[in-house]
Design a protein around this motif. Structure first.
Motif, PDB file in Angstrom:
ATOM      1  N   ASN A  53       0.860  -1.186   0.000  1.00 13.22           N
ATOM      2  CA  ASN A  53       0.000   0.000   0.000  1.00 13.22           C
ATOM      3  C   ASN A  53       0.895   1.235   0.000  1.00 13.22           C
ATOM      4  OD1 ASN A  53      -1.765   2.095   0.569  1.00 13.22           O
ATOM      5  ND2 ASN A  53      -3.081   0.833   1.866  1.00 13.22           N
ATOM      6  N   GLY A  54       1.127   1.810  -1.172  1.00 12.48           N
ATOM      7  CA  GLY A  54       2.049   2.939  -1.307  1.00 12.48           C
ATOM      8  C   GLY A  54       1.599   4.165  -0.545  1.00 12.48           C
ATOM      9  N   ALA A  55       0.317   4.441  -0.573  1.00 14.22           N
ATOM     10  CA  ALA A  55      -0.199   5.628   0.117  1.00 14.22           C
ATOM     11  C   ALA A  55      -0.015   5.491   1.625  1.00 14.22           C
ATOM     12  CB  ALA A  55      -1.668   5.827  -0.229  1.00 14.22           C
ATOM     13  N   GLN A  56      -0.292   4.266   2.128  1.00 13.79           N
ATOM     14  CA  GLN A  56      -0.130   4.033   3.571  1.00 13.79           C
ATOM     15  C   GLN A  56       1.348   4.158   3.989  1.00 13.79           C
ATOM     16  OE1 GLN A  56      -0.276  -0.026   5.108  1.00 13.79           O
ATOM     17  NE2 GLN A  56      -1.915   0.597   6.537  1.00 13.79           N
ATOM     18  N   SER A  57       2.239   3.557   3.216  1.00 15.46           N
ATOM     19  CA  SER A  57       3.671   3.611   3.514  1.00 15.46           C
ATOM     20  C   SER A  57       4.182   5.048   3.485  1.00 15.46           C
ATOM     21  CB  SER A  57       4.454   2.760   2.505  1.00 15.46           C
ATOM     22  OG  SER A  57       4.081   1.406   2.605  1.00 15.46           O
ATOM     23  N   LYS A  58       3.699   5.824   2.528  1.00 16.00           N
ATOM     24  CA  LYS A  58       4.138   7.210   2.405  1.00 16.00           C
ATOM     25  C   LYS A  58       3.703   8.031   3.618  1.00 16.00           C
ATOM     26  CE  LYS A  58       4.170  11.007  -0.929  1.00 16.00           C
ATOM     27  NZ  LYS A  58       3.684  11.474  -2.254  1.00 16.00           N
ATOM     28  N   LEU A  59       2.461   7.790   4.073  1.00 15.52           N
ATOM     29  CA  LEU A  59       1.938   8.530   5.211  1.00 15.52           C
ATOM     30  C   LEU A  59       2.672   8.148   6.499  1.00 15.52           C
ATOM     31  CD1 LEU A  59      -0.104  10.532   6.268  1.00 15.52           C
ATOM     32  CD2 LEU A  59      -1.764   8.673   6.502  1.00 15.52           C
ATOM     33  N   LYS A 102       5.702   6.966   6.760  1.00 20.05           N
ATOM     34  CA  LYS A 102       7.058   7.491   6.686  1.00 20.05           C
ATOM     35  C   LYS A 102       7.092   8.979   7.012  1.00 20.05           C
ATOM     36  CE  LYS A 102      11.168   7.568   3.748  1.00 20.05           C
ATOM     37  NZ  LYS A 102      11.738   7.197   2.432  1.00 20.05           N
ATOM     38  N   ALA A 103       6.105   9.714   6.533  1.00 23.09           N
ATOM     39  CA  ALA A 103       6.041  11.148   6.811  1.00 23.09           C
ATOM     40  C   ALA A 103       5.854  11.402   8.308  1.00 23.09           C
ATOM     41  CB  ALA A 103       4.910  11.782   6.011  1.00 23.09           C
ATOM     42  N   ASN A 105       9.122  10.551  10.167  1.00 22.79           N
ATOM     43  CA  ASN A 105      10.119  11.590   9.921  1.00 22.79           C
ATOM     44  C   ASN A 105       9.886  12.802  10.822  1.00 22.79           C
ATOM     45  OD1 ASN A 105      11.511  10.138   8.005  1.00 22.79           O
ATOM     46  ND2 ASN A 105      10.436  11.049   6.258  1.00 22.79           N
TER      47      ASN A 105
END
Length: 383
Positions: free
Chosen positions: A187-193, A195-196, A199
């Motif tokens: 799930n790219g959207a979940q991973s991106k969120l 990670k943000a 960070n």
């Protein structure tokens, strides 16, 4: 020196190794060393002959006042004392008209039981150097705080460092990110969120930083409890920091209680328990270094004990000295360590030590005086 290791992806707790550079970071150790070395630093250094008379122009005094081009007498004595206490031994080295404290000195006894000194490959003649030892059970090696209290020191300094690091890093706050849904690597959207969010959390490296992190539905952040438990560490320090005092010959509880109640009494306690034995050791070694074994001259460290006496006691001492001085000068001379004059004037009792006797003597004198006058009057009448 602190050391941390990363092994197989897991981080091991950092440890502390006691060394010359970091040992004074412990406030309790620093305070005790300061108090002891300051007393010795403030002592007057004199040269005496075999009869105890001061020799005011001895060349040794000039060297002791100006040991070398980079240390004053006060700095030299303080450095020598701190080194002696920490390492258990120190090596004053007299090179012509300069006094030094070389490091890395190696010692050994030959078959004739003569001590040899080396710094690297250079041998130093034993008449130019002395080995001042805080003697334990080894006749050739001194024992100091770094050896006697090594385990205690390492534990204390590690505990202090853990607490210091915790609060310099804002209390070591750790956060736990919660998700209602399962984490799906695909799930790219979940991973991106995620990670943000992570960070943003990782950027909180300053206790003054404040972060506002908006979260979507299904996400939550909880603060994790710090693994550093202040009360347990402080309890450990309260026990073991005081334990370090015994390696310097001091009961820290007794000393600190005296400091709160009577600072002069505390200084006298420190003087008798720790400073006087060091002074005696210094006197023995420095006398041999400067004058050799055949001389009657001796280096002496003198501390005025009255510096540790409360003002009220000083006032009473001064009053009694003056009073005794008036009554019998030779008594005062003997008490202060001076020679008696042994003259009729110095041995005379000018005022009785007993005030009641003064009153009795005055009454007797008055009655005798009155009798004499009556006799005179009677004689005049008869005449």
């Amino acid at each position: 020196m602190s050391k941390g290791e990363s092994v197989g992806g897991s981080v091991r707790f950092s440890s502390i190794f006691v060394g010359d550079e970091n040992i004074l970071e412990s406030s309790d150790v620093y305070e005790l060393l300061q108090d002891i070395s300051n007393q010795l630093m403030l002592a007057d250094i004199v040269v005496e002959d075999g009869d105890g008379n001061e020799i005011r122009n001895d060349p040794a005094l000039q060297i002791l006042k100006n040991p070398n081009s980079y240390l004053t007498q006060s700095e030299f004595i303080k450095l020598m004392t701190n080194t002696y206490l920490l390492n258990g031994e120190v090596f004053p080295f007299l090179n012509e008209k300069q006094l030094h404290l070389p490091a890395g000195v190696q010692t050994e006894l030959d078959k004739q039981l003569k001590e040899h000194f080396r710094v690297g490959n250079v041998e130093i003649p034993n008449k130019m150097i002395r080995h001042i030892k805080n003697i334990g059970t080894n006749h050739l090696k001194g024992v100091g705080l770094m050896q006697l209290g090594k385990r205690t020191l390492e534990g204390v300094m590690s505990a202090e460092k853990v607490l210091t690091n915790k609060y310099t890093k804002g209390g070591l706050l750790a956060f736990l990110l919660k998700l209602d849904a399962h984490i799906n690597p695909q799930n790219g959207a979940q991973s991106k969120l995620i990670k943000a969010i992570l960070n943003q959390l990782e950027e909180i490296d300053d206790s003054r930083s404040i972060k506002m992190i908006p979260l979507g539905k299904g996400y939550a952040i909880d603060t994790m409890k710090s693994p550093v438990e202040d009360e347990k560490i402080l309890g450990y320090l309260n026990v073991y920091k005081k334990d370090l005092g015994k390696f310097l010959g001091i009961n820290v509880d007794t000393y600190q209680t005296m400091l709160r109640e009577n600072i002069e009494k505390a200084m006298m306690y420190l003087h008798n328990k720790a400073v006087r034995p060091i002074m005696k050791n210094y006197e023995d070694h420095l006398s041999l270094l400067f004058f050799g074994q055949k001389s009657n001259k001796r280096i002496k460290f003198k501390i005025n004990i009255l510096d540790f006496v409360p003002y009220s006691t000083k006032t009473n001492i001064g009053y009694n000295i003056v009073r005794t001085g008036i009554t019998s000068p030779d008594n005062v001379a003997d008490m202060l360590g001076f020679e008696r004059q042994n003259t009729p004037e110095s041995q005379a009792i000018y005022i009785s030590n007993d005030l009641s006797k003064i009153g009795e003597k005055k009454a007797t004198d008055d009655s005798l005086k009155g009798g004499d006058e009556n006799d005179k009057e009677e004689g005049n009448t008869d005449g």
